[in-house]
Motif scaffolding. Structure first.
Motif, PDB file in Angstrom:
ATOM      1  N   THR A  73      10.285   4.062  21.586  1.00 14.88           N
ATOM      2  CA  THR A  73      10.516   4.585  20.237  1.00 14.88           C
ATOM      3  C   THR A  73      12.014   4.751  19.987  1.00 14.88           C
ATOM      4  N   ASP A 100      -3.958  -4.250  22.996  1.00 15.74           N
ATOM      5  CA  ASP A 100      -4.914  -3.580  22.112  1.00 15.74           C
ATOM      6  C   ASP A 100      -6.024  -2.901  22.914  1.00 15.74           C
ATOM      7  N   HIS A 111       2.779  -0.044  22.277  1.00 19.26           N
ATOM      8  CA  HIS A 111       2.132   0.196  20.976  1.00 19.26           C
ATOM      9  C   HIS A 111       3.131   0.835  20.012  1.00 19.26           C
ATOM     10  N   ALA A 112       3.869   1.840  20.513  1.00 16.70           N
ATOM     11  CA  ALA A 112       4.831   2.548  19.650  1.00 16.70           C
ATOM     12  C   ALA A 112       5.913   1.577  19.176  1.00 16.70           C
ATOM     13  N   GLU A 114       5.650  -1.735  18.773  1.00 19.25           N
ATOM     14  CA  GLU A 114       5.095  -2.649  17.765  1.00 19.25           C
ATOM     15  C   GLU A 114       4.958  -1.951  16.407  1.00 19.25           C
ATOM     16  N   SER A 115       4.492  -0.686  16.421  1.00 16.93           N
ATOM     17  CA  SER A 115       4.312   0.048  15.155  1.00 16.93           C
ATOM     18  C   SER A 115       5.649   0.269  14.469  1.00 16.93           C
ATOM     19  N   ALA A 118       6.794  -2.975  12.839  1.00 17.93           N
ATOM     20  CA  ALA A 118       6.009  -3.376  11.659  1.00 17.93           C
ATOM     21  C   ALA A 118       6.293  -2.482  10.456  1.00 17.93           C
ATOM     22  N   SER A 119       6.621  -1.208  10.706  1.00 23.69           N
ATOM     23  CA  SER A 119       6.868  -0.292   9.578  1.00 23.69           C
ATOM     24  C   SER A 119       8.366  -0.081   9.351  1.00 23.69           C
TER      25      SER A 119
END
Ligand SMILES: NC(=O)c1ccc[n+]([C@@H]2O[C@H](COP(=O)([O-])OP(=O)(O)OC[C@H]3O[C@@H](n4cnc5c(N)ncnc54)[C@H](OP(=O)(O)O)[C@@H]3O)[C@@H](O)[C@H]2O)c1
Length: 244
Positions: A73, A100, A111-112, A114-115, A118-119
């Motif tokens: 992050t 996933d 996961h963090a 990738e999120s 994307a945002s």
């Protein structure tokens, strides 16, 4: 193009730096030696102006979900904010096939990451790849007692880091592409057997034992989800060829 590479001294980073230079690109290495700390963001403002793209190949070695989440992050949001400040128009990142299915441990950080991408504020490309052939060597050090290495029991479909680097530099040149087709290696392998071959090649007498790991990661290793599926693009260099 002017390409900034985070994690330029790492396994994937060094391969991307080499391929980008071979193709005639100007490469800026975002390394500690150049005064960059990717977790705090220190040093980025000096090196990002003029960059066309950032390839993020930073990594941390941990099985702690909290540590992995904090690392990815901090690095991702710090890079994206600096890219936005300096008008860098493309963020390229490397993630892992099968995440996933695994929310635990190290994968929580992926996961963090990738999120956040994307945002985030910067147009992006994201490639998921399977483990590199080098993972077998790394696994010898995961849990070691003298001459015995305990390696997670399960299957991988490892890929050559040179083929991953080619795909990443292709993405830089193509421009923001979002999530692209996964990349995996040509053959499914048992990690224990890969590690035994690396140990034999080293000739140090290291013994390798396969240990079924508990939790989500252990289940993913045994179920084969980390090998990807036949929708993935397949590399050509086998583990045996890489070892040779
Ligand atoms: N390895 C695999 O099998 C595999 C497979 C698929 C995807 N991936 C993904 O590919 C990416 C790269 O993995 P890798 O195995 O190539 O990594 P790696 O060899 O462990 O290299 C990590 C890099 O990150 C740098 N770094 C870490 N913390 C830093 C900080 N605070 N400031 C500046 N630099 C820092 C390291 O610099 P120093 O040398 O200075 O520490 C090093 O250059 C990761 O996102 C990983 O999830 C890996």
């Amino acid at each position: 193009m002017r390409i900034a590479v985070a994690g330029a001294t790492g396994t994937a980073g060094a391969a991307v730096v080499a391929q980008a230079r071979e193709r005639g690109h100007q490469v800026v290495e975002l390394t500690r030696a150049a005064g960059v700390d990717l977790v705090s963001g220190a040093g980025l403002d000096a090196l990002l102006p003029g960059a066309d793209a950032v390839v993020d190949l930073a990594n941390t070695t941990t099985t702690s979900a909290a540590k992995s989440h904090a690392f990815f992050t901090a690095v991702t949001t710090g890079l994206l904010a600096a890219e936005a400040r300096h008008g860098v128009g493309h963020h390229v990142a490397l993630s892992i096939v099968g995440i996933d299915e695994v929310a635990a441990g190290y994968y929580a950080g992926k996961h963090a990451q990738e999120s956040a991408i994307a945002s985030g504020p910067v147009p992006w490309s994201l490639l998921r790849a399977t483990q590199f052939h080098e993972f077998a060597e790394q696994s010898l050090g995961f849990a070691k007692a003298g001459r015995v290495s305990m390696v997670p029991f399960g299957h991988l479909q490892p890929v050559a880091v040179s083929e991953v680097a080619t795909a990443l530099v292709d993405l830089v040149e193509a421009g923001p592409s979002g999530r692209v087709q996964d990349l995996r290696g040509p053959r499914r392998e048992l990690l224990v057997e890969m590690a035994k071959k690396v140990a034999a090649r080293r000739g140090t007498g290291q013994r390798v034992i396969g240990v079924p790991m508990p939790g989500g990661y252990g289940h993913a290793m045994r179920s084969g989800v980390l090998c990807g599926n036949n929708k993935a693009r397949t590399g050509t260099i086998t583990f045996e060829e890489w070892l040779g």
